[in-house]
Design an enzyme around this catalytic site. Structure first.
Site, PDB file in Angstrom:
ATOM      1  N   SER A  60      -6.426  11.187  11.524  1.00  0.00           N
ATOM      2  CA  SER A  60      -6.034   9.990  10.766  1.00  0.00           C
ATOM      3  C   SER A  60      -4.837  10.242   9.876  1.00  0.00           C
ATOM      4  CB  SER A  60      -7.209   9.431   9.974  1.00  0.00           C
ATOM      5  OG  SER A  60      -7.895  10.454   9.336  1.00  0.00           O
ATOM      6  N   GLU A  73      -4.858   3.556   8.132  1.00  0.00           N
ATOM      7  CA  GLU A  73      -6.268   3.316   8.444  1.00  0.00           C
ATOM      8  C   GLU A  73      -6.592   1.837   8.625  1.00  0.00           C
ATOM      9  OE1 GLU A  73      -9.018   5.694   6.175  1.00  0.00           O
ATOM     10  OE2 GLU A  73     -10.746   4.485   6.802  1.00  0.00           O
ATOM     11  N   ARG A 112     -18.166  14.188  14.956  1.00  0.00           N
ATOM     12  CA  ARG A 112     -18.900  13.672  13.803  1.00  0.00           C
ATOM     13  C   ARG A 112     -20.033  12.727  14.161  1.00  0.00           C
ATOM     14  NH1 ARG A 112     -13.788  12.999   9.679  1.00  0.00           N
ATOM     15  NH2 ARG A 112     -13.479  15.236   9.522  1.00  0.00           N
ATOM     16  N   SER A 147     -16.498  19.079   2.923  1.00  0.00           N
ATOM     17  CA  SER A 147     -15.507  19.142   4.002  1.00  0.00           C
ATOM     18  C   SER A 147     -16.051  19.776   5.283  1.00  0.00           C
ATOM     19  CB  SER A 147     -14.287  19.928   3.519  1.00  0.00           C
ATOM     20  OG  SER A 147     -13.455  20.218   4.614  1.00  0.00           O
ATOM     21  N   GLY A 171       0.842  -1.197   0.000  1.00  0.00           N
ATOM     22  CA  GLY A 171       0.000   0.000   0.000  1.00  0.00           C
ATOM     23  C   GLY A 171       0.871   1.238   0.000  1.00  0.00           C
ATOM     24  N   ARG A 203     -13.067   8.552  15.668  1.00  0.00           N
ATOM     25  CA  ARG A 203     -11.879   9.331  15.331  1.00  0.00           C
ATOM     26  C   ARG A 203     -12.211  10.808  15.238  1.00  0.00           C
ATOM     27  NH1 ARG A 203     -10.075  11.241   9.610  1.00  0.00           N
ATOM     28  NH2 ARG A 203     -12.316  11.129   9.413  1.00  0.00           N
ATOM     29  N   GLY A 229      -0.233   4.627   0.226  1.00  0.00           N
ATOM     30  CA  GLY A 229      -0.814   5.870   0.726  1.00  0.00           C
ATOM     31  C   GLY A 229       0.171   6.526   1.678  1.00  0.00           C
TER      32      GLY A 229
HETATM   33  C1  LIG Z   1     -12.737  12.296   1.306  1.00  0.00           C
HETATM   34  C2  LIG Z   1     -11.847  12.040   2.478  1.00  0.00           C
HETATM   35  C3  LIG Z   1     -11.325  13.107   3.195  1.00  0.00           C
HETATM   36  C4  LIG Z   1     -10.500  12.872   4.300  1.00  0.00           C
HETATM   37  N1  LIG Z   1      -9.995  13.948   4.955  1.00  0.00           N
HETATM   38  C5  LIG Z   1      -9.171  13.762   6.013  1.00  0.00           C
HETATM   39  C6  LIG Z   1      -8.589  14.863   6.686  1.00  0.00           C
HETATM   40  O1  LIG Z   1      -8.810  16.016   6.321  1.00  0.00           O
HETATM   41  N2  LIG Z   1      -7.769  14.619   7.738  1.00  0.00           N
HETATM   42  C7  LIG Z   1      -7.483  13.359   8.162  1.00  0.00           C
HETATM   43  O2  LIG Z   1      -6.732  13.209   9.120  1.00  0.00           O
HETATM   44  N3  LIG Z   1      -8.004  12.295   7.516  1.00  0.00           N
HETATM   45  C8  LIG Z   1      -8.835  12.450   6.460  1.00  0.00           C
HETATM   46  N4  LIG Z   1      -9.363  11.359   5.807  1.00  0.00           N
HETATM   47  C9  LIG Z   1      -8.920  10.019   6.181  1.00  0.00           C
HETATM   48  C10 LIG Z   1      -7.510   9.775   5.640  1.00  0.00           C
HETATM   49  O3  LIG Z   1      -7.438  10.248   4.326  1.00  0.00           O
HETATM   50  C11 LIG Z   1      -7.133   8.307   5.639  1.00  0.00           C
HETATM   51  O4  LIG Z   1      -7.406   7.712   6.849  1.00  0.00           O
HETATM   52  C12 LIG Z   1      -5.647   8.135   5.368  1.00  0.00           C
HETATM   53  O5  LIG Z   1      -5.280   8.837   4.205  1.00  0.00           O
HETATM   54  C13 LIG Z   1      -5.303   6.693   5.232  1.00  0.00           C
HETATM   55  O6  LIG Z   1      -4.002   6.537   4.730  1.00  0.00           O
HETATM   56  P1  LIG Z   1      -3.418   5.081   4.508  1.00  0.00           P
HETATM   57  O7  LIG Z   1      -1.997   5.227   4.147  1.00  0.00           O
HETATM   58  O8  LIG Z   1      -3.749   4.247   5.659  1.00  0.00           O
HETATM   59  O9  LIG Z   1      -4.274   4.455   3.326  1.00  0.00           O
HETATM   60  P2  LIG Z   1      -4.675   4.900   1.828  1.00  0.00           P
HETATM   61  O10 LIG Z   1      -4.227   6.253   1.476  1.00  0.00           O
HETATM   62  O11 LIG Z   1      -6.097   4.570   1.685  1.00  0.00           O
HETATM   63  O12 LIG Z   1      -3.803   3.934   0.951  1.00  0.00           O
HETATM   64  C14 LIG Z   1      -4.094   2.575   0.830  1.00  0.00           C
HETATM   65  C15 LIG Z   1      -3.159   1.991  -0.167  1.00  0.00           C
HETATM   66  O13 LIG Z   1      -3.294   0.580  -0.200  1.00  0.00           O
HETATM   67  C16 LIG Z   1      -3.440   0.138  -1.516  1.00  0.00           C
HETATM   68  N5  LIG Z   1      -4.230  -1.088  -1.476  1.00  0.00           N
HETATM   69  C17 LIG Z   1      -5.466  -1.287  -0.953  1.00  0.00           C
HETATM   70  N6  LIG Z   1      -5.837  -2.566  -1.099  1.00  0.00           N
HETATM   71  C18 LIG Z   1      -4.812  -3.195  -1.717  1.00  0.00           C
HETATM   72  C19 LIG Z   1      -4.589  -4.529  -2.138  1.00  0.00           C
HETATM   73  N7  LIG Z   1      -5.500  -5.491  -1.966  1.00  0.00           N
HETATM   74  N8  LIG Z   1      -3.400  -4.810  -2.742  1.00  0.00           N
HETATM   75  C20 LIG Z   1      -2.464  -3.848  -2.932  1.00  0.00           C
HETATM   76  N9  LIG Z   1      -2.626  -2.583  -2.550  1.00  0.00           N
HETATM   77  C21 LIG Z   1      -3.792  -2.257  -1.949  1.00  0.00           C
HETATM   78  C22 LIG Z   1      -4.087   1.296  -2.252  1.00  0.00           C
HETATM   79  O14 LIG Z   1      -3.806   1.255  -3.620  1.00  0.00           O
HETATM   80  C23 LIG Z   1      -3.410   2.471  -1.586  1.00  0.00           C
HETATM   81  O15 LIG Z   1      -2.160   2.703  -2.165  1.00  0.00           O
HETATM   82  C24 LIG Z   1     -10.205  11.563   4.704  1.00  0.00           C
HETATM   83  C25 LIG Z   1     -10.733  10.504   3.982  1.00  0.00           C
HETATM   84  C26 LIG Z   1     -11.552  10.724   2.880  1.00  0.00           C
HETATM   85  C27 LIG Z   1     -12.123   9.567   2.148  1.00  0.00           C
END
Ligand SMILES: Cc1cc2nc3c(=O)[nH]c(=O)nc-3n(C[C@H](O)[C@H](O)[C@H](O)COP(=O)(O)OP(=O)(O)OC[C@H]3O[C@@H](n4cnc5c(N)ncnc54)[C@H](O)[C@@H]3O)c2cc1C
Ligand code: SF4
Ligand code: SF4
Ligand code: FES
Ligand code: FES
Lengths: 564, 265
Positions: free
Chosen positions: A390, A375, A294, A259, A21, A385, A23
């Site tokens: 996050s 996440e 929220r 937002s 992943g 949360r 992100g």
């Molecule tokens: C619209 C929106 C607005 C938000 N705004 C905020 C904010 O303002 N402040 C805040 O703190 N949080 C916010 N959040 C929450 C926050 O964005 C997320 O919790 C955070 O970005 C998660 O990051 P991550 O690295 O865990 O996962 P992600 O960024 O979701 O990355 C997951 C990664 O895993 C990969 N992946 C998934 N499944 C597989 C698989 N089976 N095989 C291989 N790869 C896979 C995906 O391709 C991706 O690269 C928001 C969320 C949303 C939806």
């Protein structure tokens, strides 16, 4: 490039780390591992620009506001309170203590946080926080952070310390007797399985949106990886806590987030009683009512007798275009409402998952050498949360896991994994050769309908029983059905993780016979001290077993990883 | 009924062919929503009623923020989730994969060349290592706020220092912010008359990345300039078709101007 030859000689014990992943959490972990001299394979279904992290708009929290007396302890208190006192306080303390350093680091690597004339980072108010402590970069904080992180990870790619693999979808972990030795991936371009072995494996696969269909987030976060590992022995936690974002607008394919910044800047919620506007949040909670956390706002909108609207018109067109341009754009293009002129109709939508892999303070799961961050891990947010926490948790957990990996013993030489790999390959081949035209998406849609119907903002035993029965039915038939695999066999085999995950979410929700944070039971409306624990769930030979423990004991590495 | 013509391809290296469909579209639907409807309302049939396979395409955010769904719509490169039927003219909509990247299947292309190219051009930032310590996470929770404040947010500028003077220069700050929003969607490469898959020239997206890094970097300016020359300047004939097509509105001209201005110093 062969990484082993280019690793600096002063590197720590040679370790190969597999991060799944890309992100914000995955990138941060990869960068920090590489910085410590480890070799990282960063594997993901696609590039960081597509990860859900880029969608985060409102910002990232840190107690930087010295002038108004903020400090990490206050941040800790708010986070614990928002999470209804079930999160592990020491883990949260680590998060809040690290926050100012994280924001400074992000600024150092190029995140253009908004600043005042003196050059100080501007902090905005968010629901549930006692101080202004959310730093933001325009209207695309998440995207700006992802860009900055890719500019760092690319540096280690050039050094050969990070090997970047795109288009690889996680299939399963290579796990033998509770020890993880790597993972199998499905190559979406070549249409075949590929094993990647590692001393440590880090899950950074994001939330569980797919189980609920239309959400505010990315279609890539489908929960499959967590569900699959659950079947493979990983313990999951607090799955019943699902955050609804109070204000979203619906489109044919998703629920688009309006937002929280709209309320942070003064936006007001109301419904119409005849011609009269009822500002119900202010009536219920006073002048700051629109900024309640929220879960409270979502529940109030859910309970409102008629359609709820969000009004920002009184801010004036100029302020709206300056402070909320993205909100303006989204409402106009996708919702057909000009928010400088009219209030926009809003409704709550599934938005964030507090539940996920059970981890200890070092982000170790119960499976040896498997870590989980971002996440997909469950640790800081308790029952709910707070906005902005996050992104912070994604960065912090990446840092913590990288440090732990550097200090933990590597997995050692793997046993013969070829039987595992052969079995998986045969199973995927069977899926691919299916002549069926029936798409697995139809099952996923039904699953989403069931979950939205019965695991909404409020729950009760009757609805949870019904949901369990319905998901059990799909679990049963999906094993017998063949599916269309033209689009991708992943569509079909991902059911093997997503349906059990849905079933586990329902089981956790049924087990918690109280109301706490985002989990509201109509039949148990009170908060009960008997449930001041984490809900842990394991899959044991077909059974979904729930266990209650204090959060700090969700994973006990000495016991779980054992003497191996 | 909306008439759709899709340029399909079963897999890499296979022969492409046009296939026509009829889907019930409404003006406020996006192309992404239309594709979902075509694929999953029922089994898929072409316009002559012949059964066929589902159409492959990519998505993630479904709101114009991630670049996954880039394709050629009515001859123009665009994002499917950000293109509304109400804005399209003519009685048939054509969808084709981007032509500058190898086709994986149907509307899915392999854009790895973008990431590999940026890597080859060494588009990274050399960041200082200061302030990157991890606060010890199993330190006991004291209830003394002054303690915490002392140990973790002490310092002259508790709000963090801006990376460069740019933070005080609003115009530059805005340009950096916009450049950092690049989706790596490849639309600018699709429209560029000079981009060829596999060659060194990496079009507008490289220029914008180079500008962003150059403006943030005191450490690698010379190197970035040279890379900019080699991977952009030599190939660009400055038609600026890329400017109009960029879904997040990054200005190639501004990047170019900035890089050239610095050059004369
Ligand atoms: C619209 C929106 C607005 C938000 N705004 C905020 C904010 O303002 N402040 C805040 O703190 N949080 C916010 N959040 C929450 C926050 O964005 C997320 O919790 C955070 O970005 C998660 O990051 P991550 O690295 O865990 O996962 P992600 O960024 O979701 O990355 C997951 C990664 O895993 C990969 N992946 C998934 N499944 C597989 C698989 N089976 N095989 C291989 N790869 C896979 C995906 O391709 C991706 O690269 C928001 C969320 C949303 C939806
Ligand atoms: S510069 Fe614009 S068109 Fe080019 S890849 Fe980036 S976002 Fe896409
Ligand atoms: S100005 Fe023209 S040649 Fe230069 S990158 Fe843009 S489209 Fe390509
Ligand atoms: S799906 Fe993200 S831009 Fe279209
Ligand atoms: S680049 Fe198009 S005419 Fe020059």
């Amino acid at each position: 490039m062969d990484a082993s030859t280019s690793a600096p000689p002063h590197a720590a014990a040679p370790r190969n780390v597999l991060v799944i992943g890309d992100g914000i959490s995955g990138l941060t972990c990869a960068i920090n591992c590489a910085k410590a001299g480890m070799h990282v394979t960063l594997a993901s279904s696609t590039v960081p620009e597509r990860a859900q992290s880029v969608m985060a708009a409102a910002g990232i929290n840190a107690a930087l506001g010295r002038k108004d007396g903020d400090n990490p302890l206050s941040h800790l208190e708010d986070t614990m309170k928002g999470g209804c006192f079930i999160a592990d306080e020491q883990a949260v303390a680590g998060l809040c203590d690290d926050a100012p350093a994280i924001v400074r680091w992000l600024a150092d690597i190029g995140v253009p946080f908004n600043r005042d004339a003196a050059g100080d980072i501007i902090l905005r108010a968010m629901g549930g926080h006692s101080h202004k402590r959310t730093a933001y970069a325009g209207t695309s904080t998440g995207k700006q952070i992802v860009t900055a992180l890719t500019q760092q990870s690319r540096r280690y790619e050039c050094d050969g310390l990070i090997t970047y693999r795109m288009n690889l979808v996680f299939h399963s972990a290579l796990v033998v007797d509770g020890v993880v030795y790597g993972a199998l991936f499905f190559d979406e371009h070549l249409h075949k399985l590929e094993p990647i072995l590692a001393d440590a494996v880090v899950m950074a696969t994001g939330g569980q949106n797919g189980v609920f269909g239309k959400t505010t987030g990315s279609t890539l976060c489908d929960g499959y990886a967590a569900g699959k590992l659950f079947i493979q022995g990983a313990r999951l936690k607090n799955l019943e806590f699902i955050q609804y974002h109070p204000t979203t607008i619906e489109t044919p394919q998703k629920r688009m987030l309006v937002s929280e910044a709209a309320r942070g800047e003064g936006g007001r919620l109301f419904y119409l009683d005849g011609d009269r506007r009822v500002y119900f949040m202010e009536d219920l909670y006073g002048p700051r009512g629109n900024l309640m956390s929220r879960d409270i706002v979502s529940k109030a909108i859910f309970d409102a007798p008629s359609q709820v609207y969000l009004d920002v018109t009184f801010l004036g067109a100029k302020a709206i275009m300056q402070k909320l341009p993205e909100v303006y754009e989204i409402c106009l293009r996708y919702g057909g409402v000009d928010i400088t002129k009219d209030p926009v109709p809003v409704a709550p939508s599934v938005h964030f998952f507090m539940g996920g892999f059970a981890v200890d303070r070092h982000h170790r799961t119960n499976l040896a050498h498997l870590y989980a961050i971002g996440e997909c891990a469950s640790i800081y947010h308790g029952a709910n949360r707070l906005g902005g926490n996050s992104l912070l948790a994604a960065v912090h957990s990446g840092r913590v896991a990288a440090q732990a990996i550097g200090e933990d013993n590597p997995a050692g030489a793997p046993p013969d994994l070829s039987p595992l790999i052969t079995d998986a390959t045969n199973a995927v081949d069977r899926v691919m050769s299916s002549p069926s035209r029936y798409p697995a998406i139809y099952v996923k849609r039904d699953m989403a309908t069931i979950m939205n119907r019965d695991l909404g903002i409020t729950r009760d035993e009757g609805r949870l029983d019904r949901a369990r029965g319905d998901i059990d039915y799909y679990l049963d038939i999906s094993k017998k059905l063949a599916f269309d695999s033209d689009v991708s066999p992943y569509q079909a085999f991902s059911l093997e993780g997503m349906l059990p995950l849905a079933r586990a979410i329902i089981t956790c929700a049924a087990a918690r016979k109280e109301s706490r944070g985002a989990h509201i039971r109509d039949d148990f409306p009170e908060n009960s001290p008997d449930y001041r624990y984490a809900t842990l769930i394991s899959f044991a030979e077909g059974r979904y077993e729930v266990e209650w423990r204090p959060e700090s004991q969700a994973v006990d590495v000495a016991k779980d990883w054992g003497e191996r | 009924m909306t008439r759709l013509a899709i340029l399909r391809q079963k897999g890499p290296g296979e022969a492409p062919y046009w296939q026509r469909f009829e889907v019930e579209g409404t003006p406020n639907m996006t192309i992404a929503a239309l594709l979902d409807k075509l694929n999953y309302d029922d089994d898929v049939f072409d316009i002559d009623g012949k059964p066929t396979t589902r159409v492959r395409w990519e998505c993630s955010c479904l709101q114009g923020q991630c670049g996954a769904c880039a394709m050629v719509i009515n001859g123009r490169p665009a994002l499917a989730c950000d293109t509304f039927l109400r804005d399209l003219k003519g009685d048939e909509i054509t969808l084709a994969p981007l032509t500058k990247f190898p086709v994986v299947a149907d509307l899915v292309v392999n854009r790895e060349a973008i990431e590999r190219g940026l890597q080859e051009a060494k588009m990274y930032l050399e960041a200082p290592e200061a302030d990157n310590s991890l606060a010890a996470d199993d330190k006991p929770v004291t209830n003394d706020p002054s303690n915490r404040e002392e140990s973790h947010i002490a310092g002259e500028n508790a709000s963090g220092k801006p990376r460069t003077a740019a933070a005080h220069n609003e115009k530059l700050h805005d340009l950096q912010y916009t450049a950092a929003r690049c989706l790596k969607c490849g639309l600018c490469l699709e429209i560029c008359p000079n981009y060829v898959h596999g060659r060194q020239f990496l079009g507008s997206l490289l220029a914008n990345n180079a500008f962003l890094l150059h403006s943030q970097s005191e450490e690698r300016q010379q190197e970035l300039k040279e890379s900019f020359d080699a991977h952009f300047l030599i190939g660009c004939s400055k038609s600026l078709s890329c400017e109009e097509i960029c879904p997040v509105g990054i200005s190639t001209l501004a990047s170019l101007f900035f890089m050239n201005r610095r050059r004369t110093h």
